[in-house]
Write a protein that holds these residues in place. Structure first.
Motif, PDB file in Angstrom:
ATOM      1  N   LEU A   1      48.825  49.338  11.995  1.00  0.00           N
ATOM      2  CA  LEU A   1      48.669  50.201  10.840  1.00  0.00           C
ATOM      3  C   LEU A   1      47.741  51.346  11.235  1.00  0.00           C
ATOM      4  O   LEU A   1      46.680  51.120  11.828  1.00  0.00           O
ATOM      5  CB  LEU A   1      48.053  49.415   9.681  1.00  0.00           C
ATOM      6  CG  LEU A   1      47.784  50.179   8.375  1.00  0.00           C
ATOM      7  CD1 LEU A   1      49.090  50.452   7.654  1.00  0.00           C
ATOM      8  CD2 LEU A   1      46.849  49.371   7.477  1.00  0.00           C
ATOM      9  N   GLY A   2      48.130  52.571  10.923  1.00  0.00           N
ATOM     10  CA  GLY A   2      47.275  53.702  11.224  1.00  0.00           C
ATOM     11  C   GLY A   2      45.965  53.646  10.450  1.00  0.00           C
ATOM     12  O   GLY A   2      45.890  53.093   9.349  1.00  0.00           O
ATOM     13  N   LEU A   3      44.931  54.248  11.026  1.00  0.00           N
ATOM     14  CA  LEU A   3      43.616  54.317  10.389  1.00  0.00           C
ATOM     15  C   LEU A   3      43.188  55.772  10.269  1.00  0.00           C
ATOM     16  O   LEU A   3      43.608  56.623  11.040  1.00  0.00           O
ATOM     17  CB  LEU A   3      42.554  53.606  11.232  1.00  0.00           C
ATOM     18  CG  LEU A   3      42.792  52.169  11.678  1.00  0.00           C
ATOM     19  CD1 LEU A   3      41.633  51.723  12.567  1.00  0.00           C
ATOM     20  CD2 LEU A   3      42.930  51.246  10.485  1.00  0.00           C
ATOM     21  N   TYR A   4      42.359  56.036   9.273  1.00  0.00           N
ATOM     22  CA  TYR A   4      41.629  57.304   9.305  1.00  0.00           C
ATOM     23  C   TYR A   4      40.262  57.114   8.679  1.00  0.00           C
ATOM     24  O   TYR A   4      40.060  56.280   7.793  1.00  0.00           O
ATOM     25  CB  TYR A   4      42.419  58.448   8.678  1.00  0.00           C
ATOM     26  CG  TYR A   4      42.469  58.533   7.176  1.00  0.00           C
ATOM     27  CD1 TYR A   4      41.807  59.546   6.492  1.00  0.00           C
ATOM     28  CD2 TYR A   4      43.231  57.630   6.428  1.00  0.00           C
ATOM     29  CE1 TYR A   4      41.890  59.663   5.124  1.00  0.00           C
ATOM     30  CE2 TYR A   4      43.324  57.739   5.064  1.00  0.00           C
ATOM     31  CZ  TYR A   4      42.653  58.756   4.412  1.00  0.00           C
ATOM     32  OH  TYR A   4      42.729  58.866   3.048  1.00  0.00           O
ATOM     33  N   PHE A   5      39.310  57.861   9.213  1.00  0.00           N
ATOM     34  CA  PHE A   5      37.913  57.766   8.816  1.00  0.00           C
ATOM     35  C   PHE A   5      37.544  59.025   8.039  1.00  0.00           C
ATOM     36  O   PHE A   5      37.893  60.137   8.441  1.00  0.00           O
ATOM     37  CB  PHE A   5      37.023  57.650  10.057  1.00  0.00           C
ATOM     38  CG  PHE A   5      37.274  56.424  10.887  1.00  0.00           C
ATOM     39  CD1 PHE A   5      36.479  55.298  10.749  1.00  0.00           C
ATOM     40  CD2 PHE A   5      38.312  56.393  11.811  1.00  0.00           C
ATOM     41  CE1 PHE A   5      36.703  54.164  11.523  1.00  0.00           C
ATOM     42  CE2 PHE A   5      38.546  55.270  12.587  1.00  0.00           C
ATOM     43  CZ  PHE A   5      37.741  54.147  12.436  1.00  0.00           C
ATOM     44  N   VAL A   6      36.818  58.849   6.940  1.00  0.00           N
ATOM     45  CA  VAL A   6      36.425  59.970   6.094  1.00  0.00           C
ATOM     46  C   VAL A   6      34.910  59.970   5.929  1.00  0.00           C
ATOM     47  O   VAL A   6      34.319  58.964   5.524  1.00  0.00           O
ATOM     48  CB  VAL A   6      37.074  59.894   4.695  1.00  0.00           C
ATOM     49  CG1 VAL A   6      36.603  61.053   3.828  1.00  0.00           C
ATOM     50  CG2 VAL A   6      38.585  59.894   4.804  1.00  0.00           C
ATOM     51  N   GLU A   7      34.298  61.106   6.267  1.00  0.00           N
ATOM     52  CA  GLU A   7      32.884  61.338   5.983  1.00  0.00           C
ATOM     53  C   GLU A   7      32.830  62.380   4.868  1.00  0.00           C
ATOM     54  O   GLU A   7      33.231  63.521   5.066  1.00  0.00           O
ATOM     55  CB  GLU A   7      32.165  61.834   7.227  1.00  0.00           C
ATOM     56  CG  GLU A   7      30.700  62.171   6.996  1.00  0.00           C
ATOM     57  CD  GLU A   7      30.065  62.821   8.223  1.00  0.00           C
ATOM     58  OE1 GLU A   7      29.784  62.088   9.184  1.00  0.00           O
ATOM     59  OE2 GLU A   7      29.874  64.060   8.208  1.00  0.00           O
ATOM     60  N   LYS A   8      32.385  61.967   3.697  1.00  0.00           N
ATOM     61  CA  LYS A   8      32.359  62.886   2.563  1.00  0.00           C
ATOM     62  C   LYS A   8      31.252  63.915   2.711  1.00  0.00           C
ATOM     63  O   LYS A   8      30.098  63.574   2.968  1.00  0.00           O
ATOM     64  CB  LYS A   8      32.173  62.116   1.251  1.00  0.00           C
ATOM     65  CG  LYS A   8      33.370  61.274   0.862  1.00  0.00           C
ATOM     66  CD  LYS A   8      33.381  60.924  -0.614  1.00  0.00           C
ATOM     67  CE  LYS A   8      32.165  60.108  -0.992  1.00  0.00           C
ATOM     68  NZ  LYS A   8      32.205  59.749  -2.438  1.00  0.00           N
ATOM     69  N   GLY A   9      31.621  65.187   2.563  1.00  0.00           N
ATOM     70  CA  GLY A   9      30.648  66.259   2.642  1.00  0.00           C
ATOM     71  C   GLY A   9      29.888  66.433   1.345  1.00  0.00           C
ATOM     72  O   GLY A   9      30.234  65.869   0.306  1.00  0.00           O
ATOM     73  N   ALA A  10      28.857  67.234   1.395  1.00  0.00           N
ATOM     74  CA  ALA A  10      28.065  67.548   0.210  1.00  0.00           C
ATOM     75  C   ALA A  10      27.381  68.890   0.427  1.00  0.00           C
ATOM     76  O   ALA A  10      26.998  69.234   1.552  1.00  0.00           O
ATOM     77  CB  ALA A  10      27.017  66.465  -0.061  1.00  0.00           C
ATOM     78  N   SER A  11      27.281  69.640  -0.655  1.00  0.00           N
ATOM     79  CA  SER A  11      26.649  70.952  -0.603  1.00  0.00           C
ATOM     80  C   SER A  11      27.319  71.803   0.473  1.00  0.00           C
ATOM     81  O   SER A  11      28.537  71.985   0.448  1.00  0.00           O
ATOM     82  CB  SER A  11      25.143  70.803  -0.378  1.00  0.00           C
ATOM     83  OG  SER A  11      24.480  72.029  -0.580  1.00  0.00           O
ATOM     84  N   GLN A  12      26.568  72.293   1.456  1.00  0.00           N
ATOM     85  CA  GLN A  12      27.167  73.139   2.482  1.00  0.00           C
ATOM     86  C   GLN A  12      27.691  72.352   3.695  1.00  0.00           C
ATOM     87  O   GLN A  12      28.183  72.943   4.652  1.00  0.00           O
ATOM     88  CB  GLN A  12      26.163  74.196   2.951  1.00  0.00           C
ATOM     89  CG  GLN A  12      26.045  75.383   2.005  1.00  0.00           C
ATOM     90  CD  GLN A  12      25.423  75.030   0.674  1.00  0.00           C
ATOM     91  OE1 GLN A  12      24.402  74.343   0.616  1.00  0.00           O
ATOM     92  NE2 GLN A  12      26.031  75.481  -0.409  1.00  0.00           N
ATOM     93  N   ARG A  13      27.576  71.032   3.655  1.00  0.00           N
ATOM     94  CA  ARG A  13      28.100  70.191   4.746  1.00  0.00           C
ATOM     95  C   ARG A  13      29.526  69.768   4.430  1.00  0.00           C
ATOM     96  O   ARG A  13      29.775  69.084   3.450  1.00  0.00           O
ATOM     97  CB  ARG A  13      27.212  68.962   4.956  1.00  0.00           C
ATOM     98  CG  ARG A  13      27.751  67.986   6.008  1.00  0.00           C
ATOM     99  CD  ARG A  13      26.746  66.899   6.336  1.00  0.00           C
ATOM    100  NE  ARG A  13      26.384  66.102   5.169  1.00  0.00           N
ATOM    101  CZ  ARG A  13      27.077  65.044   4.733  1.00  0.00           C
ATOM    102  NH1 ARG A  13      28.182  64.670   5.360  1.00  0.00           N
ATOM    103  NH2 ARG A  13      26.672  64.366   3.683  1.00  0.00           N
ATOM    104  N   ALA A  14      30.463  70.171   5.269  1.00  0.00           N
ATOM    105  CA  ALA A  14      31.883  69.904   5.019  1.00  0.00           C
ATOM    106  C   ALA A  14      32.232  68.437   5.237  1.00  0.00           C
ATOM    107  O   ALA A  14      31.583  67.735   6.030  1.00  0.00           O
ATOM    108  CB  ALA A  14      32.737  70.771   5.937  1.00  0.00           C
ATOM    109  N   SER A  15      33.253  67.978   4.528  1.00  0.00           N
ATOM    110  CA  SER A  15      33.807  66.651   4.788  1.00  0.00           C
ATOM    111  C   SER A  15      34.492  66.648   6.153  1.00  0.00           C
ATOM    112  O   SER A  15      34.938  67.689   6.652  1.00  0.00           O
ATOM    113  CB  SER A  15      34.822  66.277   3.711  1.00  0.00           C
ATOM    114  OG  SER A  15      34.202  66.178   2.444  1.00  0.00           O
ATOM    115  N   LYS A  16      34.584  65.462   6.753  1.00  0.00           N
ATOM    116  CA  LYS A  16      35.251  65.316   8.043  1.00  0.00           C
ATOM    117  C   LYS A  16      36.246  64.168   7.991  1.00  0.00           C
ATOM    118  O   LYS A  16      35.988  63.142   7.363  1.00  0.00           O
ATOM    119  CB  LYS A  16      34.229  65.045   9.158  1.00  0.00           C
ATOM    120  CG  LYS A  16      33.346  66.229   9.497  1.00  0.00           C
ATOM    121  CD  LYS A  16      32.505  65.951  10.730  1.00  0.00           C
ATOM    122  CE  LYS A  16      31.689  67.187  11.123  1.00  0.00           C
ATOM    123  NZ  LYS A  16      30.893  66.922  12.345  1.00  0.00           N
ATOM    124  N   VAL A  17      37.368  64.360   8.675  1.00  0.00           N
ATOM    125  CA  VAL A  17      38.388  63.323   8.791  1.00  0.00           C
ATOM    126  C   VAL A  17      38.692  63.114  10.263  1.00  0.00           C
ATOM    127  O   VAL A  17      38.924  64.071  11.010  1.00  0.00           O
ATOM    128  CB  VAL A  17      39.675  63.704   8.036  1.00  0.00           C
ATOM    129  CG1 VAL A  17      40.782  62.698   8.310  1.00  0.00           C
ATOM    130  CG2 VAL A  17      39.413  63.802   6.541  1.00  0.00           C
TER     131      VAL A  17
END
Length: 340
Positions: free
Chosen positions: A86-102
Motif C-alpha cells: 500500500l502506498g504511503l505519504y507523510f504530511v507535515e502541516k504548516g503554520a503561519s509562514q511555514r509551508a506544509s510538506k508532503v
C-alpha cells in the motif's frame, strides 16, 4: 439514487501530531486517503451511491484501507486485491509562514503495478451515472495511462458523464509527460476541474494578472483560462478553485464555474486552516453532487466552494460534512456560532 465511480490510489497517510515537524515526531497518526477516494467519501456523506475502484494488497494493511472506506458508506466491491504494498505519504502541516510538506513513499504500490486485465470496466460502470478520476492516477506510471484511457472510453460508451481533476503533481511526473498523457484523456472529459496552477503546469495556459504568492487572484484571467481549455478540448464545464495564499494558516478561498461562454463566481471565504490537504477533492465532490442534483451553475459553484471551505476545518483528508451543513454556509451562515 445517482451512482458515481471514482478510480485512483488510496494510501496510508502518516503525520506527526498537531503541528510538529517531521524531525520532532516520535509517533505518527495513521489515516487513509487519496484524491479519488476523498471524492467518494464526500459523495457518500451526501447520500450518493459512491464506489471507489483501485487495486490493493490482499494483506491486513490493504484491508484497513477497505475498512476505512466502508466506514463512510463507500462501495468497495470493485476493488481488486493483489500486489505487495500500500502506498504511503507523510504530511507535515504548516503554520503561519511555514509551508506544509508532503513526502511520498508510493513507488511499486499495488495500483502502480496494475494491468488492464485487472478491471472489467463494462461491469464496473453498470448502472452508473458518473465517472471521476484525477491526473494523479495516470501520473503513477506503468499501465495506468492506458487503464485510464480504457476507463474513459468505456464510460462514454455507456453514457456516463466524466470528470477529471487535473491535479498536477511535480513529484510524480514532468510537465511535458503530464501534458502529453492528459491531452489524450481530455477528449473524453465533460467536466474539467483545476486549481490556480494546473492549467499552466499541464497545458501551458496561465491566468494573467495573477500573483499566487502574493495572494492576488484576477477573475478575468481565469475566465480566459477556462475559455482556452474549453476551446482546446471541448469541455462542457470547467471549474477552477481560486486560492489566495496569505499564509499557511490563512487563505482566501473561492471558485469559478465556466460553461457556454459564461462564468459564475462563488463568494470568497477567508479560511483559517486546520488541514488543507484534501481541500481540492472536497471541491470536486461538492461539484459532482451539485451537478448530479441538477443545480444551476451559480448554485453548483456556491455549493462546491462552501463544501471545500468547510473541509479546511477538518483534520485529515476526508470531508465529513453533510448536505445541510454545506447548504447552511452556502446560504450565508458563516458566523461559526455554536449550534444548539
Amino acid at each position: 439514487m445517482k451512482r458515481i465511480i471514482t478510480f485512483g490510489e488510496i494510501m496510508m497517510r502518516l503525520n506527526p501530531e498537531g503541528y510538529l515537524r517531521f524531525v520532532q515526531a516520535e509517533k505518527f497518526e495513521a489515516t487513509y486517503a487519496g484524491g479519488e477516494a476523498n471524492v467518494a467519501v464526500s459523495l457518500a456523506n451526501y447520500g450518493m451511491d459512491a464506489a471507489f475502484v483501485t487495486k490493493l494488497p490482499a494483506h491486513e494493511i490493504g484491508q484497513c484501507a477497505v475498512n476505512e472506506l466502508r466506514r463512510f458508506g463507500v462501495d468497495t466491491r470493485s476493488i481488486v486485491r493483489g500486489g505487495e504494498r500500500l502506498g504511503l505519504y507523510f504530511v507535515e502541516k504548516g503554520a503561519s509562514q511555514r509551508a506544509s510538506k508532503v513526502i511520498y513513499d508510493r513507488a511499486g504500490s499495488a495500483i502502480a503495478k496494475a494491468v488492464p486485465e485487472d478491471f472489467d470496466w463494462a461491469k464496473i460502470f453498470e448502472g452508473a451515472d458518473w465517472f471521476h478520476f484525477t491526473g494523479i492516477t495516470p501520473a503513477l506510471g506503468g499501465a495506468l495511462p492506458e487503464i485510464c484511457l480504457e476507463a474513459c472510453k468505456q464510460a462514454k460508451a455507456q453514457g456516463l458523464r466524466v470528470s477529471c481533476d487535473l491535479n498536477y503533481r511535480k513529484k510524480l511526473w514532468s510537465r511535458e509527460e503530464a501534458g502529453r498523457v492528459m491531452a489524450g484523456l481530455m477528449p473524453y472529459v465533460d467536466v474539467c476541474i483545476a486549481n490556480e496552477e494546473d492549467a499552466k503546469d499541464v497545458f501551458g495556459i496561465a491566468a494573467e494578472n495573477t500573483d499566487l504568492n502574493a495572494g492576488k487572484v484576477d477573475q478575468q484571467g481565469y475566465i480566459s483560462v477556462a475559455r482556452q481549455l474549453t476551446e482546446r478540448f471541448g469541455f462542457k464545464k470547467v471549474a477552477i478553485t481560486l486560492r489566495g495564499s496569505i499564509s499557511a494558516s490563512d487563505n482566501d478561498w473561492a471558485g469559478m464555474l465556466y460553461s457556454d461562454g459564461k462564468a459564475c463566481f462563488s463568494p470568497t471565504y477567508r479560511v483559517h486552516i486546520v488541514d488543507r490537504v484534501g481541500g481540492g477533492d472536497s471541491f470536486g465532490g461538492g461539484l459532482i453532487y451539485a451537478l448530479l442534483s441538477d443545480y444551476d451553475d451559480q448554485k453548483a459553484i456556491n455549493f462546491a466552494v462552501a463544501a471545500s471551505c468547510l473541509k479546511h476545518s477538518v483534520e485529515h483528508d476526508f470531508n465529513l460534512m453533510s448536505v445541510a451543513e454545506v447548504e447552511s454556509l452556502a446560504g450565508g451562515n458563516a458566523s461559526g456560532r455554536v449550534q444548539r
